[in-house]
Enzyme design. Structure first.
Site, short mmCIF file in Angstrom:
data_model
loop_
_atom_site.label_atom_id
_atom_site.label_comp_id
_atom_site.label_asym_id
_atom_site.label_seq_id
_atom_site.Cartn_x
_atom_site.Cartn_y
_atom_site.Cartn_z
N ASP A 242 29.32 51.67 29.20
CA ASP A 242 28.09 51.09 28.66
C ASP A 242 27.32 52.22 27.98
OD1 ASP A 242 25.78 49.67 28.17
OD2 ASP A 242 25.23 49.43 30.27
N PHE B 177 25.35 41.82 29.04
CA PHE B 177 25.79 42.04 30.42
C PHE B 177 26.93 41.08 30.74
CE2 PHE B 177 25.74 42.00 35.03
CZ PHE B 177 25.71 43.36 35.28
N GLU C 156 38.40 53.15 33.87
CA GLU C 156 37.05 52.61 34.05
C GLU C 156 37.05 51.14 33.66
OE1 GLU C 156 34.32 52.46 35.35
OE2 GLU C 156 32.83 53.77 34.43
N ASP C 157 36.19 50.35 34.29
CA ASP C 157 36.09 48.93 33.92
C ASP C 157 35.36 48.77 32.59
OD1 ASP C 157 33.66 49.77 35.00
OD2 ASP C 157 33.40 48.03 36.31
N ARG D 146 33.28 39.60 40.70
CA ARG D 146 34.36 40.53 40.35
C ARG D 146 35.71 39.83 40.25
NH1 ARG D 146 32.57 45.86 40.66
NH2 ARG D 146 31.01 46.34 42.24
P1 IMP Z 1 27.33 53.60 32.03
O1 IMP Z 1 27.16 54.78 32.94
O2 IMP Z 1 26.00 53.13 31.47
O3 IMP Z 1 28.37 53.79 30.95
O4 IMP Z 1 27.76 52.39 32.92
C1 IMP Z 1 28.92 52.41 33.57
C2 IMP Z 1 28.94 51.52 34.80
O5 IMP Z 1 27.88 50.56 34.84
C3 IMP Z 1 30.21 50.73 34.81
O6 IMP Z 1 31.19 51.42 35.51
C4 IMP Z 1 29.82 49.44 35.48
O7 IMP Z 1 29.98 49.56 36.87
C5 IMP Z 1 28.36 49.27 35.18
N1 IMP Z 1 28.14 48.35 34.03
C6 IMP Z 1 27.79 48.67 32.77
N2 IMP Z 1 27.68 47.59 31.98
C7 IMP Z 1 28.00 46.53 32.77
C8 IMP Z 1 28.09 45.09 32.53
O8 IMP Z 1 27.87 44.57 31.42
N3 IMP Z 1 28.45 44.35 33.60
C9 IMP Z 1 28.70 44.87 34.84
N4 IMP Z 1 28.64 46.18 35.10
C10 IMP Z 1 28.29 47.01 34.08
MG MG Z 2 31.87 50.70 37.59
#
Ligand code: IMP
Ligand code: MG
Length: 172
Positions: free
Chosen positions: A96, A145, A92-93, A158
């Site tokens: 969050d 962010f 995963e990148d 990206r």
């Molecule tokens: P989560 O489901 O809230 O953990 O978010 C996961 C996904 O949201 C990641 O795979 C990213 O694609 C996107 N995301 C979350 N935080 C960021 C950020 O700070 N910048 C860009 N994309 C984010």
């Molecule tokens: Mg993502």
């Protein structure tokens, strides 16, 4: 935008993570499952430091619009591999809220893998709520962010080599 993590710091850290995976999976053939789109830069860097026999697959999931999570998961592409009895490493990148990764881990566990591990380039540890430990974390970052190194704001940025924090005035 403000620099958070430089290209050279990332490079060093990715090597450390890959070495740990090389040790942990000695003699095994794990399947790396990347979460598109964001994983593609980290996945390419990480895999080129891996010295194991590995297989590669992808899922495509979307939970974000602009700079915030929508709280719903849109599944756009599933894995092609049969993961029954296999060692899986999800790539995963960024984690969050943890919503996306919790969803995918639980979904993959239903297909009978031998093990499921998670590797993420970035981890917002102050906000994430997870049902499990993250095995391989590149960097813990504050709840801001960020873009670059595969991460986007509405599909832009990206390709940036460094991880940058977006200032509130950049987010429209
Ligand atoms: P989560 O489901 O809230 O953990 O978010 C996961 C996904 O949201 C990641 O795979 C990213 O694609 C996107 N995301 C979350 N935080 C960021 C950020 O700070 N910048 C860009 N994309 C984010
Ligand atoms: Mg993502």
């Amino acid at each position: 935008m403000k620099l958070l993590i430089s290209e050279s710091e990332i490079k060093k850290r990715v090597k450390v993570l890959a070495n740990k995976i090389n040790e942990d999976y000695k003699g095994k053939i794990p399947i790396f499952i990347g979460i598109l789109n964001g994983c593609y830069v980290f996945m390419a860097d990480l895999l080129r430091e891996i010295e194991l026999d590995v297989e590669v697959d992808f899922v495509k999931i979307r939970s974000y619009e602009g700079d915030s999570s929508t709280g719903t998961i849109k599944f756009r592409k599933d894995i092609s591999a049969d993961i029954n009895g296999r060692d899986i490493i999800i790539v995963e990148d960024i984690i969050d809220s943890g919503f996306t990764i919790n969803f995918l881990v639980n979904r993959l566990r239903n297909s009978g893998p031998k093990s499921v591990a998670v590797a993420t380039a970035l981890f917002k540890n102050e906000v994430a709520k997870l049902d499990f430990d993250v095995d391989y974390v590149g960097f813990e970052i504050p709840p801001e962010f960020v873009v670059g190194y595969g991460l986007d704001y509405n599909e832009k940025y990206r390709h940036l080599k460094d991880v940058m924090v977006m200032e509130p005035e950049d987010i429209k």
